[in-house]
Design an enzyme around this catalytic site. Structure first.
Site, PDB file in Angstrom:
ATOM      1  N   HIS A 158     -18.592   6.287   7.105  1.00 35.84           N
ATOM      2  CA  HIS A 158     -18.089   5.005   6.614  1.00 35.84           C
ATOM      3  C   HIS A 158     -19.228   3.985   6.523  1.00 35.84           C
ATOM      4  O   HIS A 158     -19.317   3.221   5.556  1.00 35.84           O
ATOM      5  CB  HIS A 158     -16.993   4.520   7.558  1.00 35.84           C
ATOM      6  CG  HIS A 158     -16.355   3.236   7.131  1.00 35.84           C
ATOM      7  ND1 HIS A 158     -15.904   2.297   8.021  1.00 35.84           N
ATOM      8  CD2 HIS A 158     -16.080   2.730   5.905  1.00 35.84           C
ATOM      9  CE1 HIS A 158     -15.382   1.280   7.361  1.00 35.84           C
ATOM     10  NE2 HIS A 158     -15.476   1.515   6.083  1.00 35.84           N
ATOM     11  N   GLU A 180     -21.197   4.654   3.475  1.00 37.06           N
ATOM     12  CA  GLU A 180     -20.516   4.126   2.284  1.00 37.06           C
ATOM     13  C   GLU A 180     -20.822   2.638   2.096  1.00 37.06           C
ATOM     14  O   GLU A 180     -21.033   2.169   0.980  1.00 37.06           O
ATOM     15  CB  GLU A 180     -19.018   4.360   2.421  1.00 37.06           C
ATOM     16  CG  GLU A 180     -18.165   3.732   1.339  1.00 37.06           C
ATOM     17  CD  GLU A 180     -16.904   3.094   1.887  1.00 37.06           C
ATOM     18  OE1 GLU A 180     -16.675   1.893   1.635  1.00 37.06           O
ATOM     19  OE2 GLU A 180     -16.146   3.792   2.576  1.00 37.06           O
ATOM     20  N   HIS A 181     -20.862   1.883   3.185  1.00 37.57           N
ATOM     21  CA  HIS A 181     -21.148   0.447   3.106  1.00 37.57           C
ATOM     22  C   HIS A 181     -22.594   0.192   2.695  1.00 37.57           C
ATOM     23  O   HIS A 181     -22.869  -0.609   1.797  1.00 37.57           O
ATOM     24  CB  HIS A 181     -20.900  -0.202   4.473  1.00 37.57           C
ATOM     25  CG  HIS A 181     -19.501  -0.655   4.683  1.00 37.57           C
ATOM     26  ND1 HIS A 181     -19.124  -1.974   4.681  1.00 37.57           N
ATOM     27  CD2 HIS A 181     -18.357   0.048   4.901  1.00 37.57           C
ATOM     28  CE1 HIS A 181     -17.829  -2.073   4.890  1.00 37.57           C
ATOM     29  NE2 HIS A 181     -17.333  -0.850   5.040  1.00 37.57           N
ATOM     30  N   GLU A 198     -14.275  -4.904   9.556  1.00 35.05           N
ATOM     31  CA  GLU A 198     -13.196  -4.106   8.966  1.00 35.05           C
ATOM     32  C   GLU A 198     -12.334  -3.488  10.062  1.00 35.05           C
ATOM     33  O   GLU A 198     -11.103  -3.465   9.967  1.00 35.05           O
ATOM     34  CB  GLU A 198     -13.784  -3.013   8.072  1.00 35.05           C
ATOM     35  CG  GLU A 198     -12.737  -2.212   7.342  1.00 35.05           C
ATOM     36  CD  GLU A 198     -13.324  -1.227   6.341  1.00 35.05           C
ATOM     37  OE1 GLU A 198     -12.554  -0.405   5.806  1.00 35.05           O
ATOM     38  OE2 GLU A 198     -14.548  -1.257   6.106  1.00 35.05           O
TER      39      GLU A 198
END
Length: 1105
Positions: free
Chosen positions: A84, A87-88, A165
């Site tokens: 994740h 991905e950022h 998040e």
């Protein structure tokens, strides 16, 4: 898992030409819907990347999606959330395009947008953009996968974004229960992993490594000017720990991101040859690292300890639910007959004899859903999810037992082949008449399905079509194999409710409540095995007489003919074909999609719908009860592709029906018979009241940005009742009250009807006449039933501060609104829209990406009630105080002032071109076309050509006009600016941080008390330098309980002496007016005029009304 599914001979080589490397083309035609006029080609680059190219000659928007066959289940054990985090950080610049917002800015200027998501077994990146800009967008996109910078300066900031998040999700039951289900997994299984990650999970391994090597000793000392986004010292990259985290990320990316694991879909207007060469040119540099192209985990996470158990879970929101789940084989491999979908058809059915119908009649159920869920590549679950009433939760064991009784019924039943044939017909019809989606949605769907283990020519069809059972018996055999595993011994039940409900129900059973905590979210749960007696009862044959299999579906369309006419150009608007004192009927025959479908919208407005909080509640309950009473009838219609939505709004109710037009009049007739003739039943009214109360109370436990948005709209609405005004009224509504209200509501109404699609004018007129006859009301005055906004006065600066209702929610939020004026002024409307577009991308880049204020940041136009007046709204959800957020928004607007003043004409032209493309973008399907018209009809403006006219006028808008509007209406320097902000303030105290200066003084402060610290003590600090975390570390180092109070006292003194910037609340702006009484404030605002028709189309010879 080997890559699917084509022989080498099916790949035809295409030699390279000049800058285009060679590639292979799949030589079979891709099976597609007979109505799909797009061209498809599958290619394979030399590096192993597969790409589906979609040539759409009619496209006005292009898109791409790249799917990587690794997700969070492939995170290193010591770095949860790394996929994740990748991905950022991947989006933060490349060697070819090093500016970190180059990609997002390019898309924003070309009517585009992007996003990404990290799944369990895949990570998907996608964008859409105006068709002329596809190659530029695709070049920037491709570079992320072979030359990303993973910029050191962005490491700490994107760690904060991931952390934000996670905190956004921390009070969300969906995330909490998802992770709990993962936590309750057999030992050592990858399903157990924490996929989102947060700062702690991502940094701990790096901290351990730095501590072990001692490499941080000299650089760990914080700088007095260190970035507030970094907890680790003097470097913008997060110091030694940040650098080690980045090193591990690059190491993981280098290992896992390989071209042969990537599947790409590109949708564009270019020819297939042009798209093929473009992809080969731009994506061939991605390295193939020789890894497994489709890594899989064939072992199911349910072991013997997980099966045959019941899990009780405490929820944040108020609801009651039971989820019964069973291990299931990976379903894409069973694409031909889809046996799990066959079973879901029965278990999830809502018609007579169904599990849903039985439990609803008992007063225990509000909703039920069922189906297979692919958890990861190679394992899945079959789930039955039941949302219960309070009484249903009291009988949760009988609910679970009823699920198993229905499964027993299925095991003992024969399945005539017509069941599968019916499903095959439904799916074949849906595939045959599938309409276009938004191109990025479609690209994502295709890129994900390229990983399915199917022949390459069936990539599009295999997921959508179902074969009838043949004489081999293989189809039913697959069903029986699955059905025989759906037993009490193999499954798990998860029971969900608030803590007080468990005390009520479990306490009455004498059950001990020995709660445990899930480690990442702190969710409270307990696990017990089903008793032998319960297991024995669940194994028995079905003994509930009300359960039986469904009958044939009477809503399957029989007439699928489409009257396709030759048209030079599709009509640009509907026409008013019928008008009287009661109703208006607008109509447009489908002239571009040519599908046997229609959309019908009916707006029913009444002066009695919203006169008081109680009448507003009763209108909502009336709409809910109508829907509730139609469940058994409408479910078959929905299965057959004909769905409806009946709901309330501030002036009445509305009905939307859409799908195959053949049986649409039948469903509409049934719905209006029920609307007119509803008999309120006490038991169902009580269920609807309980559900409505729960839903409205749960709203206040949701995301804080939604709460600040809600309150931001309240003062700007002429007559909006707040939920806290309506909630107390629910209990007082009786059967007699609601029955009388329904009759009064329907006694005088105003109707607006829109029919779009494969229906003739006469059919549309018959529908309108049927509606009038069924309701049989007196006409109400339409002019009295329109939304009117309240307008902020010029030169105003209002702030409304409210507490976040959920005491455990760490996030505050700011809704910041500035008024622009009337959309009836074409020039203002166009200039304001352009200004909003110019603001949007920099707001996200500055406030979220650079300043890391929070995960939720948005800037857009905000239309007031009635859709006449508008302004600009900036929204931020953050752990920071809203006053500080408002400071940063004002600073951002200062930045925009400078940006507008110095913006080159070429960049201004790019912004105008992007907005023009957005306005000229056509509807992709019948639903989008209908929605485009309905906005104008529902509001009463009827300005159907607005977008095209605005696009024409946009060409001569100047930068000076935009700057002038910004300075007069948006920037704080204006004496005429009208502004309202809502500060939604978290009540959960933030852990106080120790600033860099405070940490520097710790040694000296403790030396005064004779306490000496080792030189590397700071390397042992947790991920954030909070007082609590630092105190814990120092206690472990000093190992002297008597000194603990002294240490805590000194840390508190240092925190006060050197406050960290992240703890600063900010200063309220000078001259603001605090809103103390929201109702009094609202009533003080001027009510503006509502919408009036802006165009008289002259469709009818004489309009008498």
């Amino acid at each position: 898992m080997s890559a699917p599914y084509a022989t080498q001979s099916q790949w035809v080589p295409r030699p390279g030409v000049q800058q285009t490397p060679p590639y292979h083309i799949y030589n079979k035609n891709i099976i597609r819907s007979e109505r799909d006029e797009r061209d498809y080609r599958l290619i394979r680059l030399q590096n192993g990347l597969q790409a589906m190219l979609v040539h759409d000659v009619e496209a006005d928007k292009a898109a791409a999606s790249l799917d990587v066959a690794v997700g969070h289940l492939y995170d290193p054990l010591d770095m949860p959330g790394l996929a994740h985090f990748c991905e950022h950080l991947l989006f933060m610049g490349t060697e070819k395009f090093p500016r970190e917002n180059e990609y997002s800015e390019f898309l924003a200027k070309n009517n585009g947008a992007s996003n990404a998501f990290t799944g369990t077994s895949n990570t998907n990146y996608y964008f859409n953009v105006g068709t002329p800009a596809l190659e530029g967008a695709l070049g920037r996109f491709a570079a992320f996968f072979y030359c990303p910078l993973f910029s050191p300066s962005c490491t700490a900031r994107e760690l904060n974004a991931v952390d934000s998040e996670h905190k956004k999700n921390h009070q969300s039951d969906i995330w909490r229960i998802f992770q709990l289900n993962k936590h309750l997994t057999k030992d050592g299984h990858s399903w157990n992993k924490f996929g989102t990650g947060h700062r702690g999970s991502l940094l701990q391994a790096a901290k351990d490594a730095v501590r072990a090597t001692g490499s941080a000793t000299s650089s760990r000392v914080p700088s007095p000017t260190s970035s507030t986004g970094s907890s680790f010292g003097d470097a913008e990259d997060g110091g030694p720990v940040g650098r080690e985290t980045r090193r591990r990320l690059i190491e993981w990316w280098t290992k896992e991101y390989s071209a042969n694991r990537m599947r790409l879909c590109v949708v564009g207007k270019e020819s297939l040859d042009e798209l093929s060469d473009m992809v080969s040119r731009l994506f061939s540099d991605i390295p193939n690292r020789g890894v497994d192209p489709l890594p899989a985990i064939p072992d199911h996470p349910f072991g013997s300890n997980e099966k045959g158990t019941m899990v009780a879970v405490q929820t944040i929101m108020s609801f009651h639910a039971v989820e019964v789940s069973f291990p299931l084989p990976y379903q894409p491999a069973r694409w031909k007959y889809k046996p799990a979908n066959f079973l879901a058809h029965f278990v999830g059915h809502e018609g007579p004899g169904s599990l849903h119908s039985y439990l609803k009649q008992k007063g225990w159920l509000t909703s039920l859903s069922s189906g297979p869920q692919n958890l990861a590549r190679e394992f899945a679950m079959f789930k039955v999810t039941l949302h219960l009433t309070r009484e249903g939760f009291s009988n949760y064991r009988d609910v679970i037992l009823a699920v198993h009784k229905y499964l027993s019924l299925l095991r003992s039943s024969e399945f005539p082949p017509w069941y599968q044939k019916e499903l095959s017909i439904i799916n074949a019809t849906r595939f045959r008449f599938a309409e276009k989606q938004r191109p990025d949605d479609y690209a994502v769907w295709v890129s994900e399905h390229l990983a399915w283990p199917v022949e390459r020519d069936t990539v599009l069809s295999s997921a959508q079509l179902v074969s009838e059972w043949d004489e081999s018996g293989e189809g039913e055999k697959e069903v029986r194999e699955i059905l025989n595993t759906l037993t009490i011994d193999e499954g798990r039940a998860v029971v969900m409710a608030r803590p007080d409900e468990f005390e009520r129900v479990f306490g009455a059973e004498g059950k001990p409540l020995n709660w445990e905590s899930e480690p990442w979210y702190g969710t409270k749960y307990l696990v017990e095995r089903f008793s032998e007696d319960f297991v024995s009862r669940a194994r028995e044959p079905n003994d509930i007489p009300g359960l039986y299999l469904p009958k044939r579906n009477e809503f399957l369309p029989e007439n699928l003919d489409v009257d396709k006419l030759d048209v030079t150009q599709p009509a640009r608007r509907p026409h008013l074909i019928r008008e009287n004192s009661l109703s208006q009927l607008w109509y447009k025959k489908d002239d571009q999609y040519w599908v046997p479908k229609a959309q019908v919208c009916v707006d029913i407005r009444s002066p009695h719908a919203n006169a008081s909080p109680k009448t507003s509640v009763m209108t909502r309950l009336f709409a809910d009860l109508v829907g509730d009473s139609l469940t058994e009838l409408s479910y078959d219609a929905d299965l057959a592709g004909l769905s409806y939505n009946y709901a309330s709004h501030s002036f009445g109710t509305y009905l939307i029906i859409g799908g195959y037009n053949d049986k649409l009049p039948v469903l509409l007739h049934h719905i209006f018979e029920k609307i007119k003739g509803l008999k309120v039943k006490p038991d169902r009214l009580n269920v609807m009241k309980e559900q409505l109360k729960r839903n409205w109370e749960n709203f206040f436990l949701g995301q804080t940005y939604q709460i600040s948005e809600y309150y931001g709209k309240y003062p700007l609405h002429e007559n909006l009742w707040l939920l806290n005004e309506k909630l107390p009224e629910i209990a007082s509504v009786t059967v007699e009250d609601l029955q009388a209200h329904a009759e009064k509501f329907l006694s005088d109404v105003s109707l607006k009807i829109l029919v779009v699609g494969n229906m003739y004018k006469e059919e549309a007129t018959n529908l309108a006449e049927a509606v009038e006859k069924l309701i049989d009301p007196a006409p109400a005055k339409p002019s009295e039933l329109i939304d009117r906004p309240r307008i902020l006065p010029p030169g105003s600066n209002f702030i409304w501060t409210i507490p976040v209702p959920n005491p455990n929610e760490p996030n505050s939020s700011l809704t910041y609104y500035v008024h622009l004026g009337s959309r009836n002024d074409p020039r203002l409307r166009i200039v304001g829209s352009l200004l909003a577009q110019i603001l949007s991308e920099p707001a996200f880049n500055v406030l979220r990406t650079q300043e890391q204020l929070g995960y939720i940041v948005a800037c857009s136009q905000w239309a007031l009630p009635g859709d006449v007046y508008f302004g600009i709204r900036i929204l931020v959800q953050s752990e920071r105080h809203p006053t500080y957020l408002e400071e940063r928004v004002e600073a951002f607007l200062d930045f925009i002032k400078s940006k507008l003043e110095t913006m080159p004409e070429s960049e201004f032209l790019e912004q105008k071109t992007g907005l023009e493309r957005k306005w000229r973008e056509g509807a992709k399907n019948l639903v989008e076309e209908t929605n485009k018209y309905w906005i104008h009809i529902e509001s009463g403006i009827f300005d159907f050509h607005r977008r095209d006219n605005d696009a024409d006028m946009l060409k001569d808008v100047t930068k000076e006009e935009v700057l002038s509007l910004f300075l007069s209406n948006v920037h704080r320097s204006s004496s005429q600016r009208a502004k309202l902000s809502v500060h939604c303030v978290s009540r959960k105290p933030r852990p106080k941080k120790l600033s860099s200066m405070a940490l520097l003084d710790v040694d000296a402060a403790l030396e005064k008390h004779g306490i000496a610290l080792p030189i590397d003590w700071m390397d042992r600090l947790p991920e954030a330098d909070t007082i609590t975390g630092t105190l814990q570390v120092l206690k472990e180092i000093i190992d002297d309980p008597a000194a603990a109070a002294t240490v805590e006292s000194e840390l508190s003194v240092l925190a006060e002496k050197y406050p960290d910037d992240s703890d600063r609340h900010g200063v309220l702006p000078a001259g603001y007016i605090a809103i103390e009484d929201s109702k009094k404030f609202r009533d003080s605002l001027k009510v503006a005029e509502g919408a009036v028709p802006l165009v008289d189309w002259g469709d009818l010879p004489v309009s008498r009304f």
